[in-house]
Design a protein around this motif. Structure first.
Motif, PDB file in Angstrom:
ATOM      1  N   ALA A 172     -23.711-109.631 -14.415  1.00 23.80           N
ATOM      2  CA  ALA A 172     -22.371-110.198 -14.269  1.00 23.80           C
ATOM      3  C   ALA A 172     -21.715-109.653 -13.008  1.00 23.80           C
ATOM      4  CB  ALA A 172     -21.513-109.873 -15.484  1.00 23.80           C
ATOM      5  N   ARG A 173     -20.789-110.420 -12.501  1.00 19.26           N
ATOM      6  CA  ARG A 173     -19.918-109.943 -11.419  1.00 19.26           C
ATOM      7  C   ARG A 173     -18.519-109.817 -11.999  1.00 19.26           C
ATOM      8  NH1 ARG A 173     -17.491-113.448  -6.540  1.00 19.26           N
ATOM      9  NH2 ARG A 173     -16.332-111.806  -5.465  1.00 19.26           N
ATOM     10  N   LEU A 174     -17.991-108.584 -11.983  1.00 18.09           N
ATOM     11  CA  LEU A 174     -16.678-108.346 -12.564  1.00 18.09           C
ATOM     12  C   LEU A 174     -15.565-108.914 -11.697  1.00 18.09           C
ATOM     13  CD1 LEU A 174     -16.727-104.762 -14.085  1.00 18.09           C
ATOM     14  CD2 LEU A 174     -17.147-106.953 -15.166  1.00 18.09           C
ATOM     15  N   GLY A 175     -15.827-109.017 -10.404  1.00 14.52           N
ATOM     16  CA  GLY A 175     -14.800-109.431  -9.458  1.00 14.52           C
ATOM     17  C   GLY A 175     -14.893-108.554  -8.226  1.00 14.52           C
ATOM     18  N   GLY A 176     -14.438-109.075  -7.081  1.00 14.11           N
ATOM     19  CA  GLY A 176     -14.526-108.291  -5.856  1.00 14.11           C
ATOM     20  C   GLY A 176     -15.966-107.957  -5.546  1.00 14.11           C
ATOM     21  N   ASP A 177     -16.245-106.664  -5.358  1.00  8.03           N
ATOM     22  CA  ASP A 177     -17.607-106.227  -5.020  1.00  8.03           C
ATOM     23  C   ASP A 177     -18.225-105.406  -6.141  1.00  8.03           C
ATOM     24  OD1 ASP A 177     -15.785-104.174  -4.656  1.00  8.03           O
ATOM     25  OD2 ASP A 177     -16.950-103.201  -3.084  1.00  8.03           O
ATOM     26  N   GLU A 178     -17.779-105.641  -7.387  1.00  8.64           N
ATOM     27  CA  GLU A 178     -18.307-104.906  -8.529  1.00  8.64           C
ATOM     28  C   GLU A 178     -19.243-105.791  -9.352  1.00  8.64           C
ATOM     29  OE1 GLU A 178     -15.162-101.393  -9.670  1.00  8.64           O
ATOM     30  OE2 GLU A 178     -15.013-103.292 -10.750  1.00  8.64           O
ATOM     31  N   PHE A 179     -20.440-105.266  -9.618  1.00 10.38           N
ATOM     32  CA  PHE A 179     -21.437-105.954 -10.431  1.00 10.38           C
ATOM     33  C   PHE A 179     -21.746-105.110 -11.668  1.00 10.38           C
ATOM     34  CE2 PHE A 179     -22.087-107.452  -6.128  1.00 10.38           C
ATOM     35  CZ  PHE A 179     -22.315-108.809  -6.279  1.00 10.38           C
ATOM     36  N   VAL A 180     -22.114-105.788 -12.735  1.00  6.85           N
ATOM     37  CA  VAL A 180     -22.506-105.113 -13.972  1.00  6.85           C
ATOM     38  C   VAL A 180     -23.845-105.674 -14.424  1.00  6.85           C
ATOM     39  CG1 VAL A 180     -22.012-104.935 -16.439  1.00  6.85           C
ATOM     40  CG2 VAL A 180     -20.227-104.429 -14.793  1.00  6.85           C
ATOM     41  N   ALA A 181     -24.692-104.794 -14.923  1.00  7.62           N
ATOM     42  CA  ALA A 181     -25.939-105.224 -15.554  1.00  7.62           C
ATOM     43  C   ALA A 181     -26.115-104.434 -16.846  1.00  7.62           C
ATOM     44  CB  ALA A 181     -27.130-104.989 -14.625  1.00  7.62           C
ATOM     45  N   MET A 182     -26.602-105.112 -17.873  1.00  8.48           N
ATOM     46  CA  MET A 182     -26.847-104.465 -19.161  1.00  8.48           C
ATOM     47  C   MET A 182     -28.271-104.755 -19.602  1.00  8.48           C
ATOM     48  SD  MET A 182     -23.362-105.262 -21.312  1.00  8.48           S
ATOM     49  CE  MET A 182     -23.928-104.261 -22.699  1.00  8.48           C
ATOM     50  N   LEU A 183     -28.924-103.731 -20.141  1.00  3.96           N
ATOM     51  CA  LEU A 183     -30.267-103.964 -20.660  1.00  3.96           C
ATOM     52  C   LEU A 183     -30.567-102.986 -21.781  1.00  3.96           C
ATOM     53  CD1 LEU A 183     -32.850-102.536 -18.126  1.00  3.96           C
ATOM     54  CD2 LEU A 183     -30.423-102.439 -17.699  1.00  3.96           C
ATOM     55  N   PRO A 184     -31.202-103.487 -22.855  1.00  2.00           N
ATOM     56  CA  PRO A 184     -31.612-102.603 -23.948  1.00  2.00           C
ATOM     57  C   PRO A 184     -32.893-101.864 -23.578  1.00  2.00           C
ATOM     58  CG  PRO A 184     -32.186-104.877 -24.441  1.00  2.00           C
ATOM     59  CD  PRO A 184     -31.475-104.893 -23.125  1.00  2.00           C
ATOM     60  N   PHE A 185     -33.074-100.674 -24.136  1.00  2.00           N
ATOM     61  CA  PHE A 185     -34.288 -99.905 -23.850  1.00  2.00           C
ATOM     62  C   PHE A 185     -34.567 -98.957 -25.010  1.00  2.00           C
ATOM     63  CE2 PHE A 185     -30.835 -97.304 -22.405  1.00  2.00           C
ATOM     64  CZ  PHE A 185     -31.226 -95.982 -22.600  1.00  2.00           C
ATOM     65  N   GLU A 186     -35.805 -98.542 -25.085  1.00  2.00           N
ATOM     66  CA  GLU A 186     -36.193 -97.576 -26.109  1.00  2.00           C
ATOM     67  C   GLU A 186     -35.627 -96.200 -25.758  1.00  2.00           C
ATOM     68  OE1 GLU A 186     -37.602 -98.378 -28.845  1.00  2.00           O
ATOM     69  OE2 GLU A 186     -37.903-100.472 -28.258  1.00  2.00           O
ATOM     70  N   PRO A 187     -35.177 -95.413 -26.739  1.00  2.00           N
ATOM     71  CA  PRO A 187     -34.564 -94.112 -26.440  1.00  2.00           C
ATOM     72  C   PRO A 187     -35.454 -93.185 -25.606  1.00  2.00           C
ATOM     73  CG  PRO A 187     -34.168 -94.714 -28.724  1.00  2.00           C
ATOM     74  CD  PRO A 187     -35.106 -95.747 -28.167  1.00  2.00           C
ATOM     75  N   VAL A 188     -36.773 -93.336 -25.717  1.00  2.00           N
ATOM     76  CA  VAL A 188     -37.677 -92.447 -24.973  1.00  2.00           C
ATOM     77  C   VAL A 188     -37.876 -92.923 -23.536  1.00  2.00           C
ATOM     78  CG1 VAL A 188     -38.880 -91.676 -27.035  1.00  2.00           C
ATOM     79  CG2 VAL A 188     -39.684 -93.720 -25.824  1.00  2.00           C
ATOM     80  N   ALA A 189     -37.302 -94.062 -23.166  1.00  2.00           N
ATOM     81  CA  ALA A 189     -37.554 -94.662 -21.847  1.00  2.00           C
ATOM     82  C   ALA A 189     -36.386 -94.487 -20.890  1.00  2.00           C
ATOM     83  CB  ALA A 189     -37.889 -96.147 -22.006  1.00  2.00           C
ATOM     84  N   ARG A 190     -35.624 -93.415 -21.068  1.00  2.00           N
ATOM     85  CA  ARG A 190     -34.467 -93.206 -20.193  1.00  2.00           C
ATOM     86  C   ARG A 190     -34.880 -93.036 -18.731  1.00  2.00           C
ATOM     87  NH1 ARG A 190     -29.012 -89.798 -21.362  1.00  2.00           N
ATOM     88  NH2 ARG A 190     -28.377 -89.387 -19.227  1.00  2.00           N
ATOM     89  N   ALA A 191     -36.032 -92.462 -18.495  1.00  2.00           N
ATOM     90  CA  ALA A 191     -36.508 -92.289 -17.114  1.00  2.00           C
ATOM     91  C   ALA A 191     -36.674 -93.638 -16.411  1.00  2.00           C
ATOM     92  CB  ALA A 191     -37.821 -91.516 -17.098  1.00  2.00           C
TER      93      ALA A 191
END
Length: 543
Positions: A172-191
């Motif tokens: 998503a683009r929040l507005g101006g020059d700010e972007f957002v991305a969301m993604l699910p992941f497994e707790p062990v995959a933080r790296a």
């Protein structure tokens, strides 16, 4: 159109469709009932066995056929209308949910879809990462290259984000020059999340081509984490925003995970910003003056104005606590001009040989009207332009050299002197020194402090002094803290110095006393010595 009229329209359409359908069904039943007799009569007439069909039945059959054709046409029209309406609704929903420039979701759609993602992912014992990415110095792109270039940068940024993130990510683009991305992941995959964030920052460091120009951008990225369904999208966006600004404070072009301590830092920053806004009209920001002397003779040559915040709640606050906040919040221009005005009013009482040096924020040099604003202060206060020296930091030259050249040339035309501050720490080059009409070079205090223990630092100081000699620009050394350093600078040929060895920054009253002791105050500005108690009593009696 609101929901209520839409519902009425659809109800009316349904009633018309039901009526048309009833008529068609009735027509078909009548056709079945009459068609057989009429057709039989027609066949008998053709073979010569009858006198022709009954005219009434024939007319009824023709009418039935017309009604059936009408029904079929209505059915086709209805299907086409449904398809068009569905496509229009899908298009309207797309436009309502999508940023037209990048094709990403907009803020409203992100909040709705993101909350569903959190609920679904945490229900499956997975975590959700929210990236909030802000392009560094994007306003400068618009200011220098124009809004078409800014749009191009945003589109390229969106393309690079899409290339790096997996298809499961919500963007998503929040507005101006700010972007957002969301993604699910497994707790062990933080790296893996760290790796994606680092890849995004790296990708956005590459320049963007636009109209034969290479526009350099960068990005700061904050990450918020959802581990259960109780966290809201508003909270995640706010936490990621806090982490992103923490990245900017740490030097930009990096990513940071949100931590609880960052929120406290933001609260303190907001308190400082509120204090600046409230304190400016109350006159809480005052000028202090640090002496500048001739190193060889010790003669007082001038003062550099330094800002202090005289807070009724916290006392005297040094500039390193509030100047960065003033710059980030866009308050530095107004704040600086207020204090410079006060300094000019004070310095009007100094001897004409004493120079007032003022620092100018890089943010102020983005203002095309800055030279006019400073000239207006000179006129309104009556302060002589030839007693004013404007100090410009070296890093200010990097972003918009043509605008800086216009500003400094205008100031030079008014008789103001110009000094290149913090030399050796920024992006300057010999071409900048030749292109801009500087009168003086100031060596950054870090080189002076390290000079005695570091041959490299001493070599840099020597090189800068020789450079100043070759360009006929005298040198000022900052941070002179002891006699040995002063002697060494004299030997090297540095003409002017300032630092604790010559005196710390002092208030206007203390500075006036210092100047009075040396006979460097104009008569009208000399402090008045109160008469002895006995003389004061005699004056009252005389009156």
């Amino acid at each position: 159109m609101t929901a209520e009229p839409k519902a009425r329209d659809r109800s009316e359409d349904a009633r018309r469709d039901m009526l048309a359908g009833g008529i068609v069904v009735a027509a078909i039943l009548l056709f079945v009932g009459t068609g057989g007799s009429v057709m039989q009569s027609i066949v008998q007439t053709i073979i010569g066995l009858g006198g022709g069909p009954d005219k009434v039945l024939a007319a009824a059959m023709i009418l039935n056929i017309a009604l059936i054709l009408f029904g079929w046409r209505r059915y086709e029209d209805l299907n086409r209308e449904i398809r068009e309406r569905t496509e229009a609704e899908q298009r309207a929903r797309y436009l309502a949910d999508t940023d037209p420039l990048t094709g990403f979701l907009n803020r409203r759609a992100l909040l709705a879809q993101g909350q569903r993602m959190i609920a679904e992912a945490t229900g499956e014992r997975r975590h959700v990462a929210l990236f909030l990415l802000d392009l560094d110095h994007f306003k400068t792109v618009n200011d220098i290259h124009g809004h078409a270039a800014g749009d191009r940068v945003l589109q390229v940024a969106a393309e690079r984000i899409s290339q790096i993130l997996p298809p499961t990510a919500t963007k998503a683009r929040l507005g101006g020059d700010e972007f957002v991305a969301m993604l699910p992941f497994e707790p062990v995959a933080r790296a893996e999340i760290d790796a994606l964030a680092a890849a995004l920052v790296t990708a956005l460091e590459d320049s963007v081509a636009h109209d034969a120009q290479q526009i350099r951008i960068g990005a700061s990225l904050g990450i918020a984490l959802a581990t259960d369904a109780s966290i809201t999208m508003e909270t995640m966006v706010r936490q990621a925003d806090i982490a992103m600004y923490h990245c900017k404070d740490e030097g930009r072009n990096r990513h940071c995970w949100f931590q609880a301590g960052m929120e406290m830092a933001v609260q303190i920053r907001n308190q400082i910003e509120t204090g600046i806004r409230d304190g400016m009209p109350r006159g809480e920001f005052i000028p202090y003056f640090e002496p500048q002397v001739d190193i060889a003779s010790g003669r007082l040559l001038g003062f550099e104005m330094l800002m202090r915040w005289e807070s009724p709640e916290y006392g005297l606050i040094p500039p390193e606590r509030f100047i960065p906040v003033a710059e980030e919040s866009g308050l530095i221009g107004e704040l600086s001009l207020r204090v410079v005005r006060d300094a000019m009013e004070i310095a009007k009482g100094w001897d004409p040989s004493i120079v007032l040096a003022v620092n100018i924020s890089p943010q102020q040099l983005k203002d095309p009207w800055f030279s006019q604003k400073l000239t207006k202060l000179l006129v309104e206060t009556g302060f002589p332009a030839n007693q004013l020296e404007v100090e410009i930091t070296e890093s200010s030259l990097f972003e918009n050299l043509p605008l800086v050249r216009s500003i400094v040339t205008s100031l030079k035309n008014q008789g103001v002197s110009l000094s290149l501050d913090d030399f050796g720490t920024g992006y300057s080059s010999l071409s900048h020194l030749r292109a801009l009409p500087f009168d003086r070079i100031k060596i950054d205090r870090s080189f002076i402090a390290a000079m005695r223990g570091s041959p490299d630092a001493q070599a840099i100081v020597v090189a800068i002094v020789r450079l100043g000699e070759s360009l006929a620009m005298p040198i000022t050394a900052e941070g002179v803290e002891d006699e040995a350093t002063a002697i060494e600078l004299t030997r090297l040929g540095c003409s002017k110095g300032q630092g604790w060895y010559y005196g710390r920054a002092a208030s206007a009253a203390d500075t006036a006393r210092l100047l009075a002791d040396r006979g460097l105050l104009r008569e009208s500005a000399r402090p008045q010595t109160p008469p002895p108690v006995g003389d004061e009593e005699q004056l009252r009696k005389t009156a």
